[in-house]
Design an enzyme around this catalytic site. Structure first.
Site, mmCIF file in Angstrom:
data_model
loop_
_atom_site.group_PDB
_atom_site.id
_atom_site.type_symbol
_atom_site.label_atom_id
_atom_site.label_comp_id
_atom_site.label_asym_id
_atom_site.label_seq_id
_atom_site.Cartn_x
_atom_site.Cartn_y
_atom_site.Cartn_z
ATOM 1 N N ASP A 8 -4.294 2.043 -31.987
ATOM 2 C CA ASP A 8 -5.295 2.804 -30.993
ATOM 3 C C ASP A 8 -4.518 4.320 -31.928
ATOM 4 O O ASP A 8 -3.336 4.918 -32.831
ATOM 5 C CB ASP A 8 -4.994 3.163 -29.766
ATOM 6 C CG ASP A 8 -5.642 3.511 -29.185
ATOM 7 O OD1 ASP A 8 -7.019 4.464 -29.490
ATOM 8 O OD2 ASP A 8 -5.138 4.457 -27.986
ATOM 9 N N ASP A 103 -11.928 5.879 -33.417
ATOM 10 C CA ASP A 103 -10.346 5.365 -33.300
ATOM 11 C C ASP A 103 -9.756 4.142 -32.961
ATOM 12 O O ASP A 103 -8.368 4.322 -33.106
ATOM 13 C CB ASP A 103 -10.080 7.221 -32.996
ATOM 14 C CG ASP A 103 -9.732 6.782 -30.771
ATOM 15 O OD1 ASP A 103 -11.329 5.806 -30.709
ATOM 16 O OD2 ASP A 103 -10.186 7.512 -31.138
ATOM 17 N N GLU A 104 -10.296 3.660 -32.356
ATOM 18 C CA GLU A 104 -9.377 1.919 -32.054
ATOM 19 C C GLU A 104 -10.061 1.176 -32.397
ATOM 20 O O GLU A 104 -11.091 0.657 -32.237
ATOM 21 C CB GLU A 104 -8.866 2.350 -30.620
ATOM 22 C CG GLU A 104 -10.126 2.471 -29.455
ATOM 23 C CD GLU A 104 -9.531 1.872 -28.036
ATOM 24 O OE1 GLU A 104 -8.576 1.162 -27.941
ATOM 25 O OE2 GLU A 104 -10.931 2.808 -27.689
#
EC number: 2.7.7.7
Length: 354
Positions: A8, A103-104
């Site tokens: 993350d 983003d993860e």
């Protein structure tokens, strides 16, 4: 036993802005829409979070919490490019990658032989590669199951990682707050509290039948999670569940006629997104979403095989009965897609007349 890593990125959009514009560093910064246009915060850095600013918060409220907040509109193309860089780093360590957003992502590194096959060392290496090649920090969670990897990645933020070994799972979950389990939102958490359930250990003492009685199918999921179980594998090719479009209004509206007018303005964009998706899966439901002036929201959906303006109108009328005098600040429409049934035709588009 599987080895799952959840990566993350730390305040991703804001971190990219601070990287590219050093003058933003060490100052409260948020990426989001302008307050005068009823915008919301997409993400913010940790300096802003100290003032109580959070993602999905109304920009106007965020500015009241932090009058010195620097607000930038965001550069989605840049964020996508950086996300592709990060994905290329993941590819070095595993073929089993499940992106959740820009983003993860989850990675199954069970078969990775790098770094002596240690998931802990692999996670450290991935984070080091991301920092060296993008200038950004990431946090990681390592666990034998997906949901615990996700929980773990949040425990040593920013720029840290947390490892839950197979032997530590039972002890870890026994004291875990139910609110930490992905899928347990505020409403479910409050309902659990009314039943005297706040930790996984307390759920472990319940019968699956009781949980099913109160939570339906999710009761079984809750039972499994409370025991540290998660049979889901990594899904490298996640099928999108819906195609939709929504808009936040500059001013609240109150009448059905005004809502219909907004809906009409959304249909061309919905058609564009349906066409761009090129999906070969069938539509199985239509959805209307409204967000009210107090930021509470409601969705109404109905099974359908194709888009229908008349059905959207009917769903809108149903949703408006829940307004109870509140203004409408957001209107959205979507089509839900079948999870498995395939067909040879592209998705049907809406007749633009409303």
């Amino acid at each position: 036993m599987k080895k799952i890593i959840h990566i993350d990125m730390d305040c991703f959009f804001a971190a990219v802005e601070m990287r590219d514009f050093p003058e933003y560093r060490d100052k409260p910064l948020a990426v989001g829409g302008a307050s005068e246009r009823r915008g919301v915060i997409s993400t913010c850095n940790y300096e802003a979070r100290r003032f109580g600013v959070r993602s999905a918060m109304a920009t106007a409220y965020a500015m009241r919490l932090c009058p010195d907040l620097i607000l930038v509109p965001g550069r989605m193309e840049v964020y996508k490019q950086v996300s592709q860089q990060i994905r290329a780093i993941f590819d070095r360590y595993s073929d089993l990658i499940e992106p959740l957003s820009l983003d993860e992502a989850y990675l199954d590194v069970s078969d990775c032989q790098l770094h002596q096959g240690s998931a802990t060392l692999i996670a450290e290496a991935i984070r080091a590669d991301i920092l060296a090649e993008t200038g950004l920090t990431a946090s990681a969670g390592v666990a034998p199951v997906k949901f615990l990897a996700k929980v773990a990645s949040d425990l040593n933020k920013p720029n840290g990682q947390y490892v839950i070994t197979p032997a530590a799972v039972a002890g870890f979950v026994s004291g875990l707050s139910l609110g930490k389990i992905p899928g347990v939102g505020k409403v479910t958490q409050e309902k659990l509290k009314t039943l005297g359930l706040e930790t996984c250990a307390q759920v472990q003492a319940c019968s699956p039948a009781m949980l099913a009685q109160h939570f339906g199918k999710f009761g079984a999921v809750l039972w499994e999670r409370a025991h540290g179980r998660d049979e889901r594998g990594i899904s490298p090719h996640r099928e999108r569940k819906s195609v939709g479009v929504e808009t936040t209004l500059a001013k609240d509206i109150h009448s059905e006629a005004d809502c219909l007018q907004v809906m009409a303005s959304l249909i061309p964009e919905l058609n564009r997104r349906i066409g761009r998706s090129g999906s070969a899966r069938r539509i199985h439901k239509l959805v209307v979403k409204l967000k009210f002036s107090d930021f509470r929201q409601t969705t109404i959906e109905q099974r359908a095989d194709e888009p229908s303006v008349k059905l959207y109108q009917a769903l809108l009328s149903q949703a408006l009965t829940r307004a109870e005098g509140r203004g409408i600040r957001l209107v959205g429409i979507a089509v839900g897609l079948s999870a498995s049934e395939a067909c040879s035709e592209r998705l049907t588009q809406l007749d633009l007349a409303l």
